[in-house]
Design a protein around this motif. Sequence first.
Motif, PDB file in Angstrom:
ATOM      1  N   GLY A  23       0.804  -1.219   0.000  1.00 42.17           N
ATOM      2  CA  GLY A  23       0.000   0.000   0.000  1.00 42.17           C
ATOM      3  C   GLY A  23       0.844   1.280   0.000  1.00 42.17           C
ATOM      4  O   GLY A  23       0.324   2.369  -0.245  1.00 42.17           O
ATOM      5  N   ARG A  24       2.124   1.171   0.295  1.00 42.71           N
ATOM      6  CA  ARG A  24       2.978   2.372   0.341  1.00 42.71           C
ATOM      7  C   ARG A  24       3.574   2.724  -1.022  1.00 42.71           C
ATOM      8  O   ARG A  24       4.280   3.708  -1.160  1.00 42.71           O
ATOM      9  N   ILE A  25       3.337   1.880  -2.028  1.00 38.89           N
ATOM     10  CA  ILE A  25       3.954   2.147  -3.344  1.00 38.89           C
ATOM     11  C   ILE A  25       2.909   2.718  -4.304  1.00 38.89           C
ATOM     12  O   ILE A  25       1.830   2.142  -4.485  1.00 38.89           O
ATOM     13  N   SER A  26       3.247   3.881  -4.890  1.00 38.26           N
ATOM     14  CA  SER A  26       2.392   4.396  -5.960  1.00 38.26           C
ATOM     15  C   SER A  26       3.154   4.242  -7.274  1.00 38.26           C
ATOM     16  O   SER A  26       4.386   4.175  -7.288  1.00 38.26           O
ATOM     17  N   TYR A  27       2.410   4.172  -8.371  1.00 37.78           N
ATOM     18  CA  TYR A  27       3.009   3.878  -9.679  1.00 37.78           C
ATOM     19  C   TYR A  27       2.794   5.086 -10.582  1.00 37.78           C
ATOM     20  O   TYR A  27       1.646   5.479 -10.800  1.00 37.78           O
ATOM     21  N   VAL A  28       3.901   5.683 -11.054  1.00 37.16           N
ATOM     22  CA  VAL A  28       3.754   6.938 -11.807  1.00 37.16           C
ATOM     23  C   VAL A  28       4.520   6.909 -13.134  1.00 37.16           C
ATOM     24  O   VAL A  28       5.662   6.452 -13.187  1.00 37.16           O
ATOM     25  N   THR A  29       3.877   7.391 -14.168  1.00 37.67           N
ATOM     26  CA  THR A  29       4.573   7.460 -15.459  1.00 37.67           C
ATOM     27  C   THR A  29       5.205   8.842 -15.663  1.00 37.67           C
ATOM     28  O   THR A  29       6.125   8.988 -16.455  1.00 37.67           O
ATOM     29  N   ASP A  30       4.700   9.842 -14.929  1.00 38.16           N
ATOM     30  CA  ASP A  30       5.258  11.186 -15.082  1.00 38.16           C
ATOM     31  C   ASP A  30       5.914  11.625 -13.768  1.00 38.16           C
ATOM     32  O   ASP A  30       5.229  11.989 -12.806  1.00 38.16           O
ATOM     33  N   ILE A  31       7.222  11.597 -13.750  1.00 34.32           N
ATOM     34  CA  ILE A  31       7.972  11.897 -12.510  1.00 34.32           C
ATOM     35  C   ILE A  31       7.717  13.333 -12.030  1.00 34.32           C
ATOM     36  O   ILE A  31       7.810  13.626 -10.845  1.00 34.32           O
ATOM     37  N   GLU A  32       7.364  14.200 -12.978  1.00 33.19           N
ATOM     38  CA  GLU A  32       7.154  15.611 -12.607  1.00 33.19           C
ATOM     39  C   GLU A  32       5.935  15.799 -11.718  1.00 33.19           C
ATOM     40  O   GLU A  32       5.765  16.849 -11.094  1.00 33.19           O
ATOM     41  N   THR A  33       5.065  14.798 -11.642  1.00 30.50           N
ATOM     42  CA  THR A  33       3.855  14.927 -10.817  1.00 30.50           C
ATOM     43  C   THR A  33       4.116  14.520  -9.364  1.00 30.50           C
ATOM     44  O   THR A  33       3.249  14.665  -8.518  1.00 30.50           O
ATOM     45  N   VAL A  34       5.343  13.986  -9.087  1.00 36.74           N
ATOM     46  CA  VAL A  34       5.612  13.510  -7.721  1.00 36.74           C
ATOM     47  C   VAL A  34       6.030  14.680  -6.839  1.00 36.74           C
ATOM     48  O   VAL A  34       6.924  15.446  -7.183  1.00 36.74           O
ATOM     49  N   LYS A  35       5.339  14.822  -5.704  1.00 36.07           N
ATOM     50  CA  LYS A  35       5.656  15.915  -4.769  1.00 36.07           C
ATOM     51  C   LYS A  35       6.370  15.339  -3.550  1.00 36.07           C
ATOM     52  O   LYS A  35       6.344  14.136  -3.316  1.00 36.07           O
ATOM     53  N   ASP A  36       6.961  16.186  -2.721  1.00 37.14           N
ATOM     54  CA  ASP A  36       7.611  15.777  -1.469  1.00 37.14           C
ATOM     55  C   ASP A  36       8.620  14.648  -1.674  1.00 37.14           C
ATOM     56  O   ASP A  36       8.459  13.545  -1.151  1.00 37.14           O
ATOM     57  N   VAL A  37       9.665  14.944  -2.443  1.00 33.14           N
ATOM     58  CA  VAL A  37      10.688  13.918  -2.698  1.00 33.14           C
ATOM     59  C   VAL A  37      11.924  14.191  -1.823  1.00 33.14           C
ATOM     60  O   VAL A  37      12.442  15.301  -1.804  1.00 33.14           O
ATOM     61  N   ASP A  38      12.392  13.154  -1.100  1.00 40.74           N
ATOM     62  CA  ASP A  38      13.604  13.302  -0.277  1.00 40.74           C
ATOM     63  C   ASP A  38      14.813  12.687  -0.966  1.00 40.74           C
ATOM     64  O   ASP A  38      15.940  13.119  -0.756  1.00 40.74           O
TER      65      ASP A  38
END
Length: 313
Positions: free
Chosen positions: A72-87
């Motif tokens: 449940g902690r993994i999301s799947y994204v094709t557009d990296i630019e949409t990812v927020k809060d990256v450490d």
Amino acid sequence: MEAGEITNVVVVGSGVMGAGIAQVFAQEGFSVALNDVSGEVLEKAKGRILDGLSLLESGGLLSKKTAKEAAGRISYVTDIETVKDVDMVMEAVWEKIEIKHELFKKLDGLFSPGVILASNTSGISISRIASVTKNPGRVVGMHWWNPPYIIPVIEVIRGEQTEEMVIRTVRLLVERLKKKPVMVNKDVPGFLGNRMQYALMREAVSLLENGVATAEDIDTMVKAGFGFKFPVIGPLETIDMAGMDIFYNVSKYLYGELDDTKTAQKIVEKKAKENKLGQKTGEGFYDYSKTDIKSLNKERVDRYIKIMKDLGY
Ligand SMILES: NC(=O)c1ccc[n+]([C@@H]2O[C@H](COP(=O)([O-])OP(=O)(O)OC[C@H]3O[C@@H](n4cnc5c(N)ncnc54)[C@H](O)[C@@H]3O)[C@@H](O)[C@H]2O)c1
């Protein structure tokens, strides 16, 4: 960025390594965005992650609850630019310098300088990957071994410009992932693991090519011989146990006899050109035409899990 502050990780590339790496981060409570070029590729990665979690669950290394929460902690994204809060970003795309360069240039522009950019490259120089970025100090090697959710070690590689703070943070991060960090202080090709592994494989191929022994006996020599000791003592501890005098004397006459070829051996070149690539084409050094590869590999993972438990990993 301190190791304890890292909670949100982007894994770029969802192939053999990326999917397994995303799984380990999620198992240890990190929020993971897994990125790849298409939804179809990501769907396959999701299947492999669920298989990996259920293998660990059936092996008694994960509870059903932990496995479910990890998924449940993994999301799947094709557009990296949409990812927020990256450490931090963990790159695991194809082993091609042009592809890694293009990606690191993009990541460098996309994420603030505090975000660590780690590469899982098997052998490309970290300094070379970092050279296209404006902030090479945050680029570091984090070399996982396959399968990532089984093999305990992760090599942490210092590029020429990697900041001390980044090295320290990644080392602590590896420990947070319940893995064993080894620190590679110089950005040498093959890092630590592949240099030693390839030295052994070069000699194994040479022994086979020269008819000294069969493939089965060469593999048995390692598995039931000196390799049997390796989970407990390493090569330098072995020398200390046997005695430096003995090692010195044997080295003097044996080193000159060992294979020191500088290119791939003829037998390897021939098999590669004949498409005898191993498990994936049904033949390599062994014939797999009548083998159920999936069961063979599952049986191997089950055995690794037993060893992991015995060794306390
Ligand atoms: N396979 C191994 O045993 C192993 C072990 C250690 C390290 N590595 C290294 O890990 C890296 C990945 O290897 P792998 O075996 O997982 O490869 P793979 O071919 O299984 O997967 C690579 C994935 O990267 C994706 N990709 C390519 N370009 C991309 C981009 N710009 N953005 C997003 N996704 C992209 C591909 O679609 C593919 O799904 C390589 O650098 C490899 O050398 C591999």
